[in-house]
Motif scaffolding. Structure first.
Motif, PDB file in Angstrom:
ATOM      1  N   ARG A  54       0.812  -1.225   0.000  1.00 36.76           N
ATOM      2  CA  ARG A  54       0.000   0.000   0.000  1.00 36.76           C
ATOM      3  C   ARG A  54       0.843   1.272   0.000  1.00 36.76           C
ATOM      4  O   ARG A  54       0.514   2.250  -0.663  1.00 36.76           O
ATOM      5  CB  ARG A  54      -0.940   0.017   1.201  1.00 36.76           C
ATOM      6  N   GLY A 106      -5.369  -0.874  -3.839  1.00 37.86           N
ATOM      7  CA  GLY A 106      -6.531  -1.757  -3.979  1.00 37.86           C
ATOM      8  C   GLY A 106      -6.614  -2.794  -2.877  1.00 37.86           C
ATOM      9  O   GLY A 106      -7.691  -3.231  -2.480  1.00 37.86           O
ATOM     10  N   ILE A 111      -4.868  -7.262  -6.498  1.00 39.63           N
ATOM     11  CA  ILE A 111      -6.076  -7.023  -7.293  1.00 39.63           C
ATOM     12  C   ILE A 111      -5.753  -6.224  -8.564  1.00 39.63           C
ATOM     13  O   ILE A 111      -6.375  -6.428  -9.606  1.00 39.63           O
ATOM     14  CB  ILE A 111      -7.156  -6.313  -6.441  1.00 39.63           C
ATOM     15  N   GLN A 163     -13.447 -11.012 -12.003  1.00 40.73           N
ATOM     16  CA  GLN A 163     -13.891  -9.621 -11.845  1.00 40.73           C
ATOM     17  C   GLN A 163     -15.188  -9.383 -12.619  1.00 40.73           C
ATOM     18  O   GLN A 163     -16.135  -8.774 -12.114  1.00 40.73           O
ATOM     19  CB  GLN A 163     -12.792  -8.670 -12.353  1.00 40.73           C
ATOM     20  N   VAL A 208     -18.975  -8.277 -11.182  1.00 42.90           N
ATOM     21  CA  VAL A 208     -19.736  -7.097 -11.645  1.00 42.90           C
ATOM     22  C   VAL A 208     -21.130  -7.521 -12.106  1.00 42.90           C
ATOM     23  O   VAL A 208     -22.138  -6.927 -11.721  1.00 42.90           O
ATOM     24  CB  VAL A 208     -18.990  -6.373 -12.793  1.00 42.90           C
ATOM     25  N   MET A 222     -20.565  -7.717  -5.196  1.00 47.71           N
ATOM     26  CA  MET A 222     -20.026  -6.784  -4.196  1.00 47.71           C
ATOM     27  C   MET A 222     -21.054  -5.705  -3.898  1.00 47.71           C
ATOM     28  O   MET A 222     -21.939  -5.435  -4.702  1.00 47.71           O
ATOM     29  CB  MET A 222     -18.705  -6.171  -4.671  1.00 47.71           C
ATOM     30  N   THR A 272     -13.941  -6.691  -1.377  1.00 50.53           N
ATOM     31  CA  THR A 272     -13.940  -7.240  -2.732  1.00 50.53           C
ATOM     32  C   THR A 272     -12.549  -7.608  -3.262  1.00 50.53           C
ATOM     33  O   THR A 272     -12.374  -8.710  -3.795  1.00 50.53           O
ATOM     34  CB  THR A 272     -14.672  -6.280  -3.687  1.00 50.53           C
ATOM     35  N   PRO A 273     -11.546  -6.728  -3.142  1.00 46.93           N
ATOM     36  CA  PRO A 273     -10.235  -7.140  -3.666  1.00 46.93           C
ATOM     37  C   PRO A 273      -9.737  -8.428  -3.028  1.00 46.93           C
ATOM     38  O   PRO A 273      -9.289  -9.349  -3.737  1.00 46.93           O
ATOM     39  CB  PRO A 273      -9.334  -5.947  -3.307  1.00 46.93           C
ATOM     40  N   ILE A 318     -11.906 -11.406  -4.183  1.00 50.31           N
ATOM     41  CA  ILE A 318     -11.615 -11.815  -5.564  1.00 50.31           C
ATOM     42  C   ILE A 318     -10.294 -12.580  -5.625  1.00 50.31           C
ATOM     43  O   ILE A 318     -10.174 -13.575  -6.357  1.00 50.31           O
ATOM     44  CB  ILE A 318     -11.643 -10.589  -6.508  1.00 50.31           C
ATOM     45  N   GLY A 344     -19.392  -1.066 -10.016  1.00 44.33           N
ATOM     46  CA  GLY A 344     -18.867  -2.435  -9.977  1.00 44.33           C
ATOM     47  C   GLY A 344     -17.446  -2.517 -10.480  1.00 44.33           C
ATOM     48  O   GLY A 344     -16.577  -3.117  -9.840  1.00 44.33           O
ATOM     49  N   ARG A 345     -17.204  -1.890 -11.613  1.00 40.72           N
ATOM     50  CA  ARG A 345     -15.890  -2.011 -12.241  1.00 40.72           C
ATOM     51  C   ARG A 345     -14.780  -1.448 -11.360  1.00 40.72           C
ATOM     52  O   ARG A 345     -13.755  -2.088 -11.149  1.00 40.72           O
ATOM     53  CB  ARG A 345     -15.911  -1.312 -13.605  1.00 40.72           C
ATOM     54  N   LYS A 382     -14.746  -1.149  -8.283  1.00 38.60           N
ATOM     55  CA  LYS A 382     -14.609  -1.932  -7.045  1.00 38.60           C
ATOM     56  C   LYS A 382     -13.917  -3.274  -7.282  1.00 38.60           C
ATOM     57  O   LYS A 382     -13.253  -3.786  -6.384  1.00 38.60           O
ATOM     58  CB  LYS A 382     -15.966  -2.123  -6.379  1.00 38.60           C
ATOM     59  N   VAL A 383     -14.062  -3.849  -8.457  1.00 46.19           N
ATOM     60  CA  VAL A 383     -13.379  -5.134  -8.690  1.00 46.19           C
ATOM     61  C   VAL A 383     -11.944  -4.955  -9.178  1.00 46.19           C
ATOM     62  O   VAL A 383     -11.169  -5.915  -9.160  1.00 46.19           O
ATOM     63  CB  VAL A 383     -14.131  -6.063  -9.691  1.00 46.19           C
ATOM     64  N   THR A 384     -11.592  -3.768  -9.593  1.00 43.82           N
ATOM     65  CA  THR A 384     -10.210  -3.575 -10.055  1.00 43.82           C
ATOM     66  C   THR A 384      -9.319  -2.991  -8.968  1.00 43.82           C
ATOM     67  O   THR A 384      -8.102  -2.904  -9.139  1.00 43.82           O
ATOM     68  CB  THR A 384     -10.163  -2.597 -11.253  1.00 43.82           C
ATOM     69  N   GLY A 385      -9.931  -2.572  -7.857  1.00 44.66           N
ATOM     70  CA  GLY A 385      -9.131  -1.956  -6.788  1.00 44.66           C
ATOM     71  C   GLY A 385      -8.946  -0.465  -6.985  1.00 44.66           C
ATOM     72  O   GLY A 385      -8.249   0.189  -6.214  1.00 44.66           O
ATOM     73  N   GLU A 386      -9.586   0.075  -8.012  1.00 50.74           N
ATOM     74  CA  GLU A 386      -9.436   1.516  -8.278  1.00 50.74           C
ATOM     75  C   GLU A 386     -10.192   2.366  -7.256  1.00 50.74           C
ATOM     76  O   GLU A 386      -9.779   3.487  -6.944  1.00 50.74           O
ATOM     77  CB  GLU A 386      -9.947   1.813  -9.704  1.00 50.74           C
ATOM     78  N   ALA A 387     -11.310   1.859  -6.754  1.00 48.95           N
ATOM     79  CA  ALA A 387     -12.155   2.634  -5.840  1.00 48.95           C
ATOM     80  C   ALA A 387     -11.352   3.060  -4.610  1.00 48.95           C
ATOM     81  O   ALA A 387     -10.757   2.231  -3.934  1.00 48.95           O
ATOM     82  CB  ALA A 387     -13.363   1.796  -5.415  1.00 48.95           C
ATOM     83  N   LYS A 388     -11.363   4.353  -4.342  1.00 47.16           N
ATOM     84  CA  LYS A 388     -10.576   4.863  -3.214  1.00 47.16           C
ATOM     85  C   LYS A 388     -11.462   5.086  -2.000  1.00 47.16           C
ATOM     86  O   LYS A 388     -12.489   5.753  -2.084  1.00 47.16           O
ATOM     87  CB  LYS A 388      -9.896   6.186  -3.587  1.00 47.16           C
ATOM     88  N   TYR A 389     -11.036   4.526  -0.889  1.00 47.88           N
ATOM     89  CA  TYR A 389     -11.710   4.706   0.395  1.00 47.88           C
ATOM     90  C   TYR A 389     -10.907   5.725   1.203  1.00 47.88           C
ATOM     91  O   TYR A 389      -9.778   6.077   0.825  1.00 47.88           O
ATOM     92  CB  TYR A 389     -11.823   3.350   1.107  1.00 47.88           C
ATOM     93  N   ALA A 437      -9.077   5.766   3.801  1.00 44.53           N
ATOM     94  CA  ALA A 437      -7.702   5.437   4.199  1.00 44.53           C
ATOM     95  C   ALA A 437      -6.750   5.386   3.011  1.00 44.53           C
ATOM     96  O   ALA A 437      -5.536   5.299   3.193  1.00 44.53           O
ATOM     97  CB  ALA A 437      -7.676   4.091   4.939  1.00 44.53           C
ATOM     98  N   ASP A 438      -7.291   5.428   1.795  1.00 46.66           N
ATOM     99  CA  ASP A 438      -6.444   5.391   0.602  1.00 46.66           C
ATOM    100  C   ASP A 438      -5.964   6.791   0.192  1.00 46.66           C
ATOM    101  O   ASP A 438      -5.206   6.926  -0.753  1.00 46.66           O
ATOM    102  CB  ASP A 438      -7.201   4.749  -0.572  1.00 46.66           C
ATOM    103  N   ILE A 491     -17.281   4.222   0.504  1.00 40.55           N
ATOM    104  CA  ILE A 491     -17.485   3.901   1.917  1.00 40.55           C
ATOM    105  C   ILE A 491     -17.530   2.388   2.084  1.00 40.55           C
ATOM    106  O   ILE A 491     -18.331   1.722   1.431  1.00 40.55           O
ATOM    107  CB  ILE A 491     -18.813   4.507   2.426  1.00 40.55           C
TER     108      ILE A 491
END
Lengths: 159, 762
Positions: free
Chosen positions: A30, A37, A77, A90, A94, A99, A105-106, A109, B16-17, B19-26, B28-29, B236
């Protein structure tokens, strides 16, 4: 304390880093590699949000010292999609509402991918066991299991 | 049914996309150059007076930039009601629960900040603690607040009809004591934020499911106008009410540290902090008395509720209100009395959680009703069908129900093989005894609190015919962003990809009350619908002028605009947007709308009127296998017949029901904080047992369509009903398997074994 130089492959890319002996693999991923991710939920190896694949096996990266990555191959991920093309797992998540909040999710998966890599046609029970190290508080797991089942079918079709 | 293009379809989540690729920032990111880390020092006592705090050693530690104690907040307090503002960002007079925040450090990195907190010396005068809410009500019990008599944080009373007469005229009257467990929301993303205070005011990227709560709290705490408070919402990682619907010590400290140092300041709570200090569901003791006629007709109910409120009031008054005002649903109840007491103790704070307030008293009433039916030889399904309401219905406390799928839901379950063949499947195989249970419950949607209630929406047309949709509503995982975009797309005849939604930014998005009480689809949905229709009207006028027809004759569908009476007159939405933007002086097309459902006030003191704009009904069947040797319960199947009016996105509605049911299963069977004198003994996810995949059943969801006259496109609640219906249906199934009624949650193997062996419960 002295930093240690390690060499490893992450998401297909060779990498060389200096890490502190107390740093966790999760911190390295990280913070040093800025691959955000992978998530930290509990930091105690219970929740599975930090799951990555190291040499083909899923691990809780919050429990593994970064120095252990030396000479290993790690997938996070970020390493699953090929450009715009999502990995079948993935894609299935979707399409099948696998999810909700997305925080687990990461890790989920990664566990699903590792499961399907070693068992391409798992039973529902095997799917449940394969993700038994990953909490999800949103979905109640039904849609995750359906997603993994769909991913298995997608991957089977592509062979 | 109307022919919709995207409404009612199984549309994949728009997030969805990422979130499954790890792009979504929370939260703490997020990181910023020069950023400091904030860590909180917490009290080692559950109840103590703070005599002195010496921060000098911490301040001298290299890397430490600032230290805060309670005094730095000048006595400011926050709380849900004006008269209940009793919580300070950092405790300044007393600590009232174990690990309450007392000081904070900002340092160059997380480890230094943590180390510095250990150097702060706090002198405490330990006080006797009180940890049992019933004992706390006694005269002479230690007082959590000196001015509060008998530690009563809030009390709420309802009295409709005449329960005493009803009991006198009943053929059977029962009194039972029920207790719900000490459980928590259980989101996996610990609270976190990055705060920056500069000349433009406060900007905070914070993990909040209702960003407009901290927006107001921060303005009030720091005496800033609202236009200087910018809460920007990352993705979130789960909310479920309580903590992420409120502010935290970390929020206030990070902001003040940023002001003091000129640097951005970040905090991330640990899971231990979450499980020890964050808001949890109130555990409640419910003394329930119910009257019934021989034929199963309910005559009256009197509930006396005692809730463990912990050290502060938080949102507790609303919890207490909901325990009562919803008790008159979903069964005809001509006489009802309710006495609810929220009690201060030196335990962690009790607050809202999914199924807020309702899940406690409905559990008690469902189980008691079934116990009485059993005594009278009436089938559990029959007693529900006999008493269940149908729309239209007005309860004795003036709750109005205009759509109700309860009876249809119960009848649907009755036709299922799991129910029809239950006697055939019943019986013991080896140590396993099989059981089936049923429940029928209600929840509110479009919940209204006090104060600001409305949701706003803005829809802005770009000159290429794409659309920006702005909402203050929060998707904390439930999928509301997808549903709201569906609404905008539907109204404008666009596809999903043409409508973009950004997450909440209080400087840009229109105000919204928040994500709680199953209100987003209903109320923010109404706002989205109105804003999109405003855009449609503006564009229709421009098209009408061009085609020289009446604006009312213009329709929008499949990315096209056309004249209804002359369909050959057609052009693309994109083309119309261009004409609107470029022709003549050009126009700027911005639509706005806000929700206005349910404006009639409700009487918070009496418990009368509608606390929601509509009501959902959930009927649930659960199957269990009880191991009579180990007491272990495996829930093997759930079927949920849920009336959400009309599902705007059926896959999402199923997912919400399934998630709520499993959260409900956790609090029914597994989850429980073990408390010893205010100390949580199991503040980790190993010992606080949330369900994992092998623990959960297959869950089938059946939509009962009632097309509510109020909600957008007929929609009602879809996210909380199943957490109310799960505990009674599972407990009823355990009874079916064991012949024993369990009245205390969670129903652990230990309790089952003790009951099977006829030993007293611990």
């Amino acid at each position: 304390m002295e930093m240690k130089k390690i060499k490893f492959v992450i998401n297909g890319q060779p990498c060389e880093l200096k890490v502190y002996p107390w740093a966790t693999l999760l911190e390295m991923i990280r913070e040093d590699l800025q691959l955000i991710g992978t998530k930290e939920g509990c930091g105690q190896g219970e929740c599975g949000s930090c799951t990555v694949i190291m040499d083909g096996k899923t691990i809780n990266s919050c429990l593994v010292p970064a120095v252990e990555a030396d000479g290993k191959e790690i997938t996070t991920i970020e390493g699953l999609a090929r450009g715009d093309k999502l990995h079948p797992v993935q894609e299935a998540f979707v399409e099948n509402a696998g999810m909700q909040c997305g925080f687990c999710t990461p890790g989920m998966i990664m566990s699903a991918k590792a499961l399907l890599d070693r068992n391409p046609a798992p039973s529902d029970e095997e799917i449940r066991a394969g993700i038994a190290g990953n909490f999800c508080r949103c979905t109640g797991y039904t849609k995750i299991i359906e997603s993994i089942r769909a991913a298995a079918a997608l991957m089977e079709g592509r062979k | 049914m109307e022919d919709y293009s995207v409404i009612g379809k199984r549309i994949p989540r728009i997030d969805g996309r990422v979130k499954v690729t790890g792009e979504a920032k929370y939260a703490a990111d997020y990181a910023m150059p020069g950023m400091l880390w904030c860590k909180i020092l917490r009290s080692p006592h559950a109840h103590a007076r703070i005599l002195n705090i010496d921060t000098s050693r911490a301040e001298k530690l290299p890397g430490v930039k600032a230290v805060l104690t309670g005094k730095d907040f000048n006595g400011w307090r926050w709380g849900w009601m004006p008269q209940s503002r009793d919580e300070a960002p950092l405790a300044d007079d007393k600590v009232r629960y174990l690990a309450e925040a007392v000081a904070a450090v900002a340092a160059v990195d997380e480890r230094t900040a943590e180390k510095a907190t250990e150097l702060i010396q706090v002198e405490y005068e330990e006080l006797p603690g009180i940890f049992d809410p019933e004992e706390a009500m006694n005269d002479g019990a230690p007082k959590v607040y000196d001015h509060v008599k008998n530690n009563v944080s809030f009390e709420f009373h309802m009295n409709f009809g005449d329960v005493e007469q009803a009991f006198a005229e009943s053929d059977l009257v029962r009194e039972d004591r029920f207790e719900t467990g000490r459980v928590i929301t259980g989101y996996l993303e610990p609270p976190s934020a990055v705060a920056l205070w500069d000349s433009s005011g406060i900007t905070i990227w914070a993990a909040k499911q209702s960003p407009y709560f901290p927006y107001r709290h921060l303005a009030a705490c720091f005496n800033l106008p609202l236009n200087k408070i910018r809460v920007i919402q990352p993705f979130i990682g789960g909310g479920f009410g309580g903590t992420k619907n409120d502010s935290l010590a970390g929020d206030f400290c990070a902001c003040l540290f940023s002001k003091m140092t000129g640097k951005p300041v970040k905090f991330v709570y640990s899971m231990e902090e979450v499980l020890m200090t964050c808001r949890r569901r109130h555990n409640m003791i419910i003394h329930n008395k119910m009257g019934m006629k021989k034929d199963g007709t309910l005559t009256g109910m009197h509930s006396r509720v005692i809730a463990d409120g912990g050290g502060h009031t938080a949102i507790g008054p609303l919890t207490m209100y909901l325990t009562g005002c919803m008790s008159t649903l979903p069964y005809k109840l001509p006489n009802f009395k309710h006495d609810a007491y929220r009690i201060f103790t030196n335990n962690p704070i009790g607050a809202a959680m999914r199924g807020h307030g309702v899940t406690h008293t409905r559990f008690a009433a469902e189980i008691q009703m079934e116990m009485m039916a059993e005594e009278l030889g009436i089938d559990p399904l029959e007693v529900r069908l006999k008493n269940g309401i149908s729309a239209p219905h007005k309860t004795i406390n003036k709750v109005t129900v205009d759509s109700c799928g309860l009876i249809e839901g119960l009848e649907t379950l009755a036709r299922r093989p799991e129910w029809k063949d239950k006697d055939r499947k019943k019986g013991i195989e080896g140590p396993i005894s099989h059981g089936v249970g049923i429940s029928g419950t209600a929840y509110l949607s479009g919940a209204r609190q006090r104060g600001h209630q409305s949701c706003g929406a803005v829809v802005r047309v770009c000159e290429d015919g794409t659309v920006n949709y702005l909402t203050g509503a929060s998707d904390c995982g439930q999928g509301s962003d997808t549903v709201l975009v569906q609404i905008v797309a539907e109204e404008l005849g666009l596809d999903m990809d043409s409508v973009d939604i950004k997450r909440v930014d209080t400087a840009l998005t229109p105000c919204d009350a928040g994500s709680y009480g199953s209100r987003v689809t209903v109320l923010a949905g109404e706002a989205a619908q109105k804003a999109a229709r405003d855009v449609r009207d503006q564009l229709a006028r421009i098209a009408a002028e061009k085609w020289e027809v009446d604006a009312g004759d213009i329709a929008f569908k499949n990315q096209q605009v056309f004249v209804r009476s002359a369909p050959e007159k057609t052009m693309s939405f994109e083309n119309l947007a261009k004409i609107a933007s470029y022709a003549g002086a050009g126009a700027v097309i911005i639509g706005k709308g806000y929700s206005q459902y349910g404006l009639e006030p409700y009487d918070f003191n009496k418990g009368e009127g509608d606390a929601g704009t509509s009501y959902s009904f959930t009927s649930q069947l659960s199957e269990v296998d009880v191991d009579l040797e180990t007491g272990f319960v495996k829930c093997s199947k759930m079927v949920i017949a849920h009336d959400c009016g009309k599902p705007l996105n059926p896959i999402n509605v199923e997912a919400q029901n399934q998630g709520a049911a499993v959260q409900g299963l956790g609090q029914t069977l597994y989850e429980e904080f073990k408390m010893v004198r205010g100390e949580t003994q199991n503040p980790d996810l190993r010992d606080y047992k949330m369900p994992l995949a092998p623990d959960t059943p297959d869950i089938e969801v059946i939509d009962i369509i009632t097309d509510d006259p109020h909600g957008p496109y007929g929609a009602k609640e879809a996210s909380e009903g199943a957490i109310v219906s799960t505990p009674p249906s599972v407990v009823s199934a355990i009874h079916d398997a064991t012949g024993i009624w369990f009245k205390e949650l969670p129903v652990t193997p230990e309790k089952i074994l003790r009951a099977l062996k006829n030993l007293p419960q611990k």
